[in-house]
Design an enzyme around this catalytic site. Structure first.
Site, PDB file in Angstrom:
ATOM      1  N   ASN A   7       0.863  -1.193   0.000  1.00  0.00           N
ATOM      2  CA  ASN A   7       0.000   0.000   0.000  1.00  0.00           C
ATOM      3  C   ASN A   7       0.900   1.245   0.000  1.00  0.00           C
ATOM      4  OD1 ASN A   7      -1.450   2.259   1.044  1.00  0.00           O
ATOM      5  ND2 ASN A   7      -3.078   0.896   1.673  1.00  0.00           N
ATOM      6  N   HIS A  10       0.880   6.344   1.720  1.00  0.00           N
ATOM      7  CA  HIS A  10       1.592   7.349   2.515  1.00  0.00           C
ATOM      8  C   HIS A  10       2.772   7.988   1.796  1.00  0.00           C
ATOM      9  CE1 HIS A  10      -1.319   6.997   5.469  1.00  0.00           C
ATOM     10  NE2 HIS A  10      -1.028   5.751   5.789  1.00  0.00           N
ATOM     11  N   ARG A  18       2.950  19.009   0.953  1.00  0.00           N
ATOM     12  CA  ARG A  18       3.432  20.218   0.272  1.00  0.00           C
ATOM     13  C   ARG A  18       2.652  20.516  -1.012  1.00  0.00           C
ATOM     14  NH1 ARG A  18       8.637  22.269   1.530  1.00  0.00           N
ATOM     15  NH2 ARG A  18       8.712  22.239   3.783  1.00  0.00           N
ATOM     16  N   HIS A  43      -5.678   3.574  -1.758  1.00  0.00           N
ATOM     17  CA  HIS A  43      -7.006   3.922  -1.232  1.00  0.00           C
ATOM     18  C   HIS A  43      -7.336   5.330  -1.730  1.00  0.00           C
ATOM     19  CE1 HIS A  43      -9.680   4.295   2.659  1.00  0.00           C
ATOM     20  NE2 HIS A  43     -10.331   4.591   1.561  1.00  0.00           N
ATOM     21  N   ARG A  45      -9.453   8.070  -1.151  1.00  0.00           N
ATOM     22  CA  ARG A  45     -10.411   8.530  -0.130  1.00  0.00           C
ATOM     23  C   ARG A  45     -11.276   9.638  -0.699  1.00  0.00           C
ATOM     24  NH1 ARG A  45      -8.888   6.648   5.320  1.00  0.00           N
ATOM     25  NH2 ARG A  45     -10.678   7.861   5.970  1.00  0.00           N
ATOM     26  N   ARG A  49      -7.135  12.864   0.571  1.00  0.00           N
ATOM     27  CA  ARG A  49      -6.044  13.349   1.433  1.00  0.00           C
ATOM     28  C   ARG A  49      -4.669  12.840   1.011  1.00  0.00           C
ATOM     29  NH1 ARG A  49      -7.376  10.199   7.029  1.00  0.00           N
ATOM     30  NH2 ARG A  49      -9.352  11.271   6.702  1.00  0.00           N
ATOM     31  N   GLU A  70      -8.765   0.483  -3.028  1.00  0.00           N
ATOM     32  CA  GLU A  70      -9.650   0.525  -1.858  1.00  0.00           C
ATOM     33  C   GLU A  70     -10.574   1.733  -1.967  1.00  0.00           C
ATOM     34  OE1 GLU A  70      -6.350  -1.274   1.264  1.00  0.00           O
ATOM     35  OE2 GLU A  70      -7.089   0.767   1.525  1.00  0.00           O
ATOM     36  N   THR A 100      -6.875   6.741  10.007  1.00  0.00           N
ATOM     37  CA  THR A 100      -6.785   5.626   9.069  1.00  0.00           C
ATOM     38  C   THR A 100      -8.060   4.788   9.217  1.00  0.00           C
ATOM     39  OG1 THR A 100      -5.458   3.702   8.417  1.00  0.00           O
ATOM     40  CG2 THR A 100      -5.504   4.202  10.760  1.00  0.00           C
ATOM     41  N   THR A 101      -8.243   3.784   8.339  1.00  0.00           N
ATOM     42  CA  THR A 101      -9.461   2.969   8.396  1.00  0.00           C
ATOM     43  C   THR A 101      -9.566   2.310   9.776  1.00  0.00           C
ATOM     44  OG1 THR A 101      -8.944   2.510   6.093  1.00  0.00           O
ATOM     45  CG2 THR A 101     -10.786   1.307   7.042  1.00  0.00           C
ATOM     46  N   GLU A 151     -11.028  -9.321   3.185  1.00  0.00           N
ATOM     47  CA  GLU A 151      -9.768  -8.963   3.845  1.00  0.00           C
ATOM     48  C   GLU A 151     -10.080  -8.778   5.320  1.00  0.00           C
ATOM     49  OE1 GLU A 151      -7.357  -5.887   2.062  1.00  0.00           O
ATOM     50  OE2 GLU A 151      -6.429  -5.408   3.987  1.00  0.00           O
ATOM     51  N   HIS A 191      -3.723  -4.346   7.821  1.00  0.00           N
ATOM     52  CA  HIS A 191      -3.832  -3.208   8.744  1.00  0.00           C
ATOM     53  C   HIS A 191      -2.956  -3.400   9.974  1.00  0.00           C
ATOM     54  CE1 HIS A 191      -5.240   0.471  10.497  1.00  0.00           C
ATOM     55  NE2 HIS A 191      -5.823   0.721   9.332  1.00  0.00           N
ATOM     56  N   GLY A 213       1.192  -1.308   4.343  1.00  0.00           N
ATOM     57  CA  GLY A 213       1.586   0.010   3.873  1.00  0.00           C
ATOM     58  C   GLY A 213       2.490   0.746   4.828  1.00  0.00           C
ATOM     59  N   HIS A 214       1.924   1.216   5.928  1.00  0.00           N
ATOM     60  CA  HIS A 214       2.617   2.159   6.806  1.00  0.00           C
ATOM     61  C   HIS A 214       3.996   1.665   7.243  1.00  0.00           C
ATOM     62  CE1 HIS A 214       3.368   4.451  10.534  1.00  0.00           C
ATOM     63  NE2 HIS A 214       2.874   5.431   9.800  1.00  0.00           N
TER      64      HIS A 214
HETATM   65  N1  PXP Z   1      -5.845  -2.945   4.150  1.00  0.00           N
HETATM   66  C1  PXP Z   1      -6.793  -1.982   4.196  1.00  0.00           C
HETATM   67  C2  PXP Z   1      -8.168  -2.324   3.743  1.00  0.00           C
HETATM   68  C3  PXP Z   1      -6.478  -0.669   4.610  1.00  0.00           C
HETATM   69  O1  PXP Z   1      -7.440   0.280   4.639  1.00  0.00           O
HETATM   70  C4  PXP Z   1      -5.141  -0.381   4.962  1.00  0.00           C
HETATM   71  C5  PXP Z   1      -4.777   1.005   5.380  1.00  0.00           C
HETATM   72  O2  PXP Z   1      -5.060   1.918   4.376  1.00  0.00           O
HETATM   73  C6  PXP Z   1      -4.199  -1.416   4.886  1.00  0.00           C
HETATM   74  C7  PXP Z   1      -4.569  -2.689   4.492  1.00  0.00           C
HETATM   75  C8  PXP Z   1      -2.755  -1.180   5.205  1.00  0.00           C
HETATM   76  O3  PXP Z   1      -2.609  -0.878   6.564  1.00  0.00           O
HETATM   77  P1  PXP Z   1      -1.207  -0.377   7.090  1.00  0.00           P
HETATM   78  O4  PXP Z   1      -0.909   0.917   6.411  1.00  0.00           O
HETATM   79  O5  PXP Z   1      -1.437  -0.235   8.565  1.00  0.00           O
HETATM   80  O6  PXP Z   1      -0.207  -1.433   6.735  1.00  0.00           O
END
Ligand code: PXP
Length: 238
Positions: A7, A10, A18, A43, A45, A49, A70, A100-101, A151, A191, A213-214
């Site tokens: 993901n 970020h 910026r 994602h 949104r 954002r 997403e 976040t979600t 998921e 997540h 992702g993060h």
């Molecule tokens: N899966 C879904 C459905 C999400 O909404 C997110 C966060 O956007 C992730 C996975 C990834 O989560 P993380 O960034 O905490 O790894």
């Protein structure tokens, strides 16, 4: 062998801080692909954002691995998805004020609305997945609306503050995975997964895809920081 969806939201978060052109999430997607990502997740949104509509267009033309988009289950978003035709859409709940979600989609409580959205996406040739809590009622409702996959939200497992609590949350994920298998649903998880906590989830036999992702982006900043400073220093003092 479970696959990894990276993901890249970020990377776009940093760019939007910026409102400039760097770092470009599309560039990150290509690097993720070179690093072995099996898929790219973004994602879009409603408040835009991080990921922008332009990113979807360029990603679709650039990325070779499957794209998992997403989205909130609302008409504005399904229209974008049916136009873009990503490989897969994962429907997620969305609140404007959340960082976040925060939780899974309430499929059981919105059966008709979600089913309508799922059908529209599937009619456009898109595979649909639902991001849900590891809860029997939500898994069974997901089966009812006819999606190919779910998921499971791993946030409670990731947020567990003691090893005992983490073990309990893992047990809940394992039970939910067995129910997904019984219902013939392909199983994804995501997540809050990190370099420290991912292995126990990846070892659940039913897990076919992890979306992360993060933690990957956090690590990328750190492992690339020293080189970035060296390169700037070399430009200043050639
Ligand atoms: N899966 C879904 C459905 C999400 O909404 C997110 C966060 O956007 C992730 C996975 C990834 O989560 P993380 O960034 O905490 O790894």
């Amino acid at each position: 062998m479970p696959t990894l969806g990276v993901n890249i939201d970020h990377v776009a978060t940093v760019r939007q801080a910026r409102k400039t052109i760097e770092p470009d999430p599309v560039w990150a997607a290509v690097l993720a692909e070179l690093g072995g990502a099996d898929g790219i997740t973004v994602h879009l949104r409603e408040d835009r954002r991080h990921i922008q509509d332009r990113d979807l267009e360029v990603l679709k033309k650039t990325v070779q691995v499957p794209i998992n988009l997403e989205l909130a289950a609302v008409p504005e978003m399904t229209k974008i998805a049916t136009g873009m035709k990503p490989f897969k859409v994962t429907l997620v709940p969305e609140k404007r004020e959340e960082v976040t979600t925060e939780g899974g989609l309430d499929v059981a409580g919105n059966l008709e609305r979600i089913q309508e959205c799922v059908k529209e996406l599937q009619n456009a040739g898109i595979i649909v997945s639902l991001f849900i809590d590891p809860d029997d009622k939500q898994i069974e409702a997901s089966k009812k609306v006819g999606v190919e996959s779910i998921e499971l939200h791993t946030g409670c497992y990731a947020d567990a503050s003691t090893p005992v609590q983490q073990g309990e949350e893992l047990g809940i994920l394992i039970q939910a995975s067995l129910l997904a298998e019984k219902n013939d649903l392909e199983l994804h998880v995501g997540h809050g997964l990190t370099y420290r906590n991912v292995q126990r989830v990846a070892a659940i036999p039913q897990v076919q895809e992890l979306n992360i992702g993060h933690s990957i982006i956090s690590r990328a900043v750190m492992v690339g920081f020293e080189r970035a400073v060296r390169e700037m220093k070399a430009l200043i003092n050639p």
